[in-house]
Design a protein around this motif. Sequence first.
Motif, PDB file in Angstrom:
ATOM      1  N   GLY A 175       0.829  -1.208   0.000  1.00 12.05           N
ATOM      2  CA  GLY A 175       0.000   0.000   0.000  1.00 12.05           C
ATOM      3  C   GLY A 175       0.860   1.253   0.000  1.00 12.05           C
ATOM      4  N   ASP A 176       1.882   1.241   0.837  1.00  8.16           N
ATOM      5  CA  ASP A 176       2.799   2.387   0.904  1.00  8.16           C
ATOM      6  C   ASP A 176       3.508   2.577  -0.444  1.00  8.16           C
ATOM      7  OD1 ASP A 176       4.623   4.358   1.619  1.00  8.16           O
ATOM      8  OD2 ASP A 176       5.845   3.037   2.877  1.00  8.16           O
ATOM      9  N   CYS A 177       4.069   1.510  -0.981  1.00  6.99           N
ATOM     10  CA  CYS A 177       4.859   1.626  -2.220  1.00  6.99           C
ATOM     11  C   CYS A 177       4.003   2.008  -3.424  1.00  6.99           C
ATOM     12  CB  CYS A 177       5.582   0.312  -2.513  1.00  6.99           C
ATOM     13  SG  CYS A 177       6.906  -0.060  -1.338  1.00  6.99           S
ATOM     14  N   PHE A 207       0.484   8.556  -5.980  1.00  7.69           N
ATOM     15  CA  PHE A 207      -0.614   9.533  -5.958  1.00  7.69           C
ATOM     16  C   PHE A 207      -0.654  10.382  -4.689  1.00  7.69           C
ATOM     17  CE2 PHE A 207      -2.026   5.741  -8.377  1.00  7.69           C
ATOM     18  CZ  PHE A 207      -2.130   6.321  -9.633  1.00  7.69           C
ATOM     19  N   GLU A 208       0.352  10.263  -3.825  1.00  6.78           N
ATOM     20  CA  GLU A 208       0.302  10.968  -2.542  1.00  6.78           C
ATOM     21  C   GLU A 208       0.141  12.471  -2.756  1.00  6.78           C
ATOM     22  OE1 GLU A 208       3.749  10.814   0.074  1.00  6.78           O
ATOM     23  OE2 GLU A 208       2.477  11.012   1.837  1.00  6.78           O
ATOM     24  N   GLY A 209      -0.868  13.020  -2.103  1.00  4.01           N
ATOM     25  CA  GLY A 209      -1.105  14.455  -2.176  1.00  4.01           C
ATOM     26  C   GLY A 209      -1.952  14.899  -3.350  1.00  4.01           C
ATOM     27  N   TYR A 239       9.641   2.351  -0.807  1.00  2.00           N
ATOM     28  CA  TYR A 239       8.749   2.624   0.326  1.00  2.00           C
ATOM     29  C   TYR A 239       9.068   3.990   0.912  1.00  2.00           C
ATOM     30  CZ  TYR A 239      12.535   0.757   3.426  1.00  2.00           C
ATOM     31  OH  TYR A 239      13.713   0.509   4.086  1.00  2.00           O
ATOM     32  N   SER A 240       8.117   4.516   1.710  1.00  7.03           N
ATOM     33  CA  SER A 240       8.294   5.844   2.303  1.00  7.03           C
ATOM     34  C   SER A 240       8.389   5.741   3.833  1.00  7.03           C
ATOM     35  CB  SER A 240       7.156   6.766   1.867  1.00  7.03           C
ATOM     36  OG  SER A 240       5.975   6.466   2.575  1.00  7.03           O
ATOM     37  N   ASP A 241       8.213   6.882   4.491  1.00  7.69           N
ATOM     38  CA  ASP A 241       8.270   6.950   5.961  1.00  7.69           C
ATOM     39  C   ASP A 241       7.396   5.905   6.654  1.00  7.69           C
ATOM     40  OD1 ASP A 241       6.095   8.333   4.851  1.00  7.69           O
ATOM     41  OD2 ASP A 241       5.949   9.759   6.500  1.00  7.69           O
ATOM     42  N   ASP A 242       6.229   5.624   6.049  1.00  9.82           N
ATOM     43  CA  ASP A 242       5.305   4.654   6.665  1.00  9.82           C
ATOM     44  C   ASP A 242       6.015   3.326   6.936  1.00  9.82           C
ATOM     45  OD1 ASP A 242       2.229   5.790   5.534  1.00  9.82           O
ATOM     46  OD2 ASP A 242       4.086   6.529   4.673  1.00  9.82           O
ATOM     47  N   THR A 243       6.640   2.795   5.891  1.00  8.11           N
ATOM     48  CA  THR A 243       7.320   1.499   6.015  1.00  8.11           C
ATOM     49  C   THR A 243       8.636   1.639   6.764  1.00  8.11           C
ATOM     50  OG1 THR A 243       6.290   0.724   3.984  1.00  8.11           O
ATOM     51  CG2 THR A 243       8.274  -0.451   4.705  1.00  8.11           C
ATOM     52  N   ARG A 280      12.659  10.018   2.882  1.00 10.47           N
ATOM     53  CA  ARG A 280      11.551   9.070   2.687  1.00 10.47           C
ATOM     54  C   ARG A 280      10.172   9.721   2.753  1.00 10.47           C
ATOM     55  NH1 ARG A 280      12.885   3.757   0.868  1.00 10.47           N
ATOM     56  NH2 ARG A 280      14.788   3.068   1.887  1.00 10.47           N
ATOM     57  N   GLY A 281      10.109  11.050   2.737  1.00 14.03           N
ATOM     58  CA  GLY A 281       8.805  11.720   2.716  1.00 14.03           C
ATOM     59  C   GLY A 281       8.163  11.874   4.082  1.00 14.03           C
ATOM     60  N   TYR A 282       8.970  12.139   5.094  1.00 16.28           N
ATOM     61  CA  TYR A 282       8.426  12.360   6.449  1.00 16.28           C
ATOM     62  C   TYR A 282       7.600  13.641   6.478  1.00 16.28           C
ATOM     63  CZ  TYR A 282      11.545   8.743   8.298  1.00 16.28           C
ATOM     64  OH  TYR A 282      12.166   7.559   8.559  1.00 16.28           O
ATOM     65  N   THR A 286      -2.581   9.034  -0.017  1.00 23.29           N
ATOM     66  CA  THR A 286      -2.839   7.693  -0.576  1.00 23.29           C
ATOM     67  C   THR A 286      -1.894   6.618  -0.064  1.00 23.29           C
ATOM     68  OG1 THR A 286      -1.525   8.427  -2.454  1.00 23.29           O
ATOM     69  CG2 THR A 286      -3.907   8.425  -2.734  1.00 23.29           C
ATOM     70  N   ASP A 287      -0.604   6.952   0.101  1.00 28.59           N
ATOM     71  CA  ASP A 287       0.326   5.900   0.543  1.00 28.59           C
ATOM     72  C   ASP A 287      -0.029   5.425   1.941  1.00 28.59           C
ATOM     73  OD1 ASP A 287       1.233   8.302   1.726  1.00 28.59           O
ATOM     74  OD2 ASP A 287       3.292   7.570   1.846  1.00 28.59           O
ATOM     75  N   THR A 288      -0.379   6.373   2.795  1.00 24.99           N
ATOM     76  CA  THR A 288      -0.656   6.022   4.190  1.00 24.99           C
ATOM     77  C   THR A 288      -2.016   5.333   4.343  1.00 24.99           C
ATOM     78  OG1 THR A 288       0.747   7.849   4.874  1.00 24.99           O
ATOM     79  CG2 THR A 288      -0.777   6.981   6.518  1.00 24.99           C
ATOM     80  N   ILE A 289      -3.024   5.809   3.623  1.00 27.60           N
ATOM     81  CA  ILE A 289      -4.341   5.166   3.705  1.00 27.60           C
ATOM     82  C   ILE A 289      -4.259   3.744   3.120  1.00 27.60           C
ATOM     83  CG2 ILE A 289      -6.757   5.263   2.929  1.00 27.60           C
ATOM     84  CD1 ILE A 289      -6.518   8.359   3.155  1.00 27.60           C
TER      85      ILE A 289
END
Length: 345
Positions: free
Chosen positions: A19-21, A26-28, A56-60, A95-97, A297-300
């Motif tokens: 989901g994160d990757c 589409f984030e934002g 992956y971003s901050d979430d992962t 990582r998009g924090y 979107t990445d976090t949801i």
Amino acid sequence: GAPASLSRFRGALVAAVLGDCVGGEFEGAEEVPMESVLQHLSNLDDETKGNGILEYSDDTAMARCVVQSLLTRAGFDEQDMARRFAKEYSMSPGRGYGSGVIQVLKKLSSPQLSDVYQPAKDQFNGRGSFGNGGAMRAAPFALAFPEPADVKRCACQGAMLTHSCSLGYNGAVLQALAVHLSLQGAIDKPQQFISRLITEMEEVEDNKETRNDARILKEAEKPFCERLHRVRDLMDRSTVSIEEVISELGNGIAALHSVPTAIFCVLHCLQPRECLPANYGGLERTIAYSLALGGDTDTIACMAGAIAGAHYGIEAIPQSWIRCCEGAEDADTDAEWLHVLYWRP
Ligand code: 8NA
Ligand code: MG
Ligand code: MG
């Protein structure tokens, strides 16, 4: 699958990474046409596209710290977890924090720091962050402890290392509880599942801090309970548009505007939907639907992925998706170790 089976553990941790990757694309974005989502996802199946690995971003990044800390310490150790967050940030700051949490992560790396919870408390003029950064990394707590009381307590304290506002850490508790119940097979009865979450959150939100934060932020007295009631109302409707989901539940970076949304995505996608391909299984529907909401979107998708992955199990995840996502294989291995920790005598 059986309650708390290995397949469910692997599904939860791997689908969170997916989901994160895949959500990062589409984030934002304010509006995300379903066509774009389906195109993006079909590219994953097409090896010839060779679009490389989705990072992956901050979430992962933070969830991996939670997992490594829980495994190494065989339980929750706030000092160790805080150190891992700080080290991870200093090694990969790009990582998009969230813009606020970076201050906390810098302070957490100071050797002079005596109270690891203090930097989070200093955020936003002492009110603390209500972002979804605590919730996005909460799933591993549900995979480490069989007892709901431990899941709630550790998810809360783990989130408070960066998010000291009750609207931040209670979102992490809700996300961890949703994964916990899903692991038990509770989503087989969706109405009961949502009722149990409401009952749990009635208790979680029954305190002075929550009431105070809710009043200051002009939210309902029990903000997450109120949102879960909205989820239940939307579930009961035969049709519901993306616009209605966004306006009722939100798609933003606040935990309150994203954790209930992620739970709704899972429940809404239990059945085939007209807007989604007929050949998609429930897990693919959940990820696609989460991306089509736009916003964070990445976090949801990460949070919905964890809940859905715990429900459907690892077999529901397309191999081609796993191959495209950085950290998915690691998540699979980590899930095996968490499964051992969970079932330890
Ligand atoms: P955070 O703690 O920095 O919170 C995120 C943002 O929420 C802050 O930067 C503020 O704008 C706002 N915020 C939080 N608490 C308060 C408050 N008490 N008063 C006023 N404003 C507040 O970061 P986080 O760890 O919670 O991260 C949340 C999300 O931001 C994650 O999805 C993460 O990936 C990141 N992010 C989101 C986007 C996006 O476009 N959706 C882009 C980059 C990063
Ligand atoms: Mg992110
Ligand atoms: Mg995000």
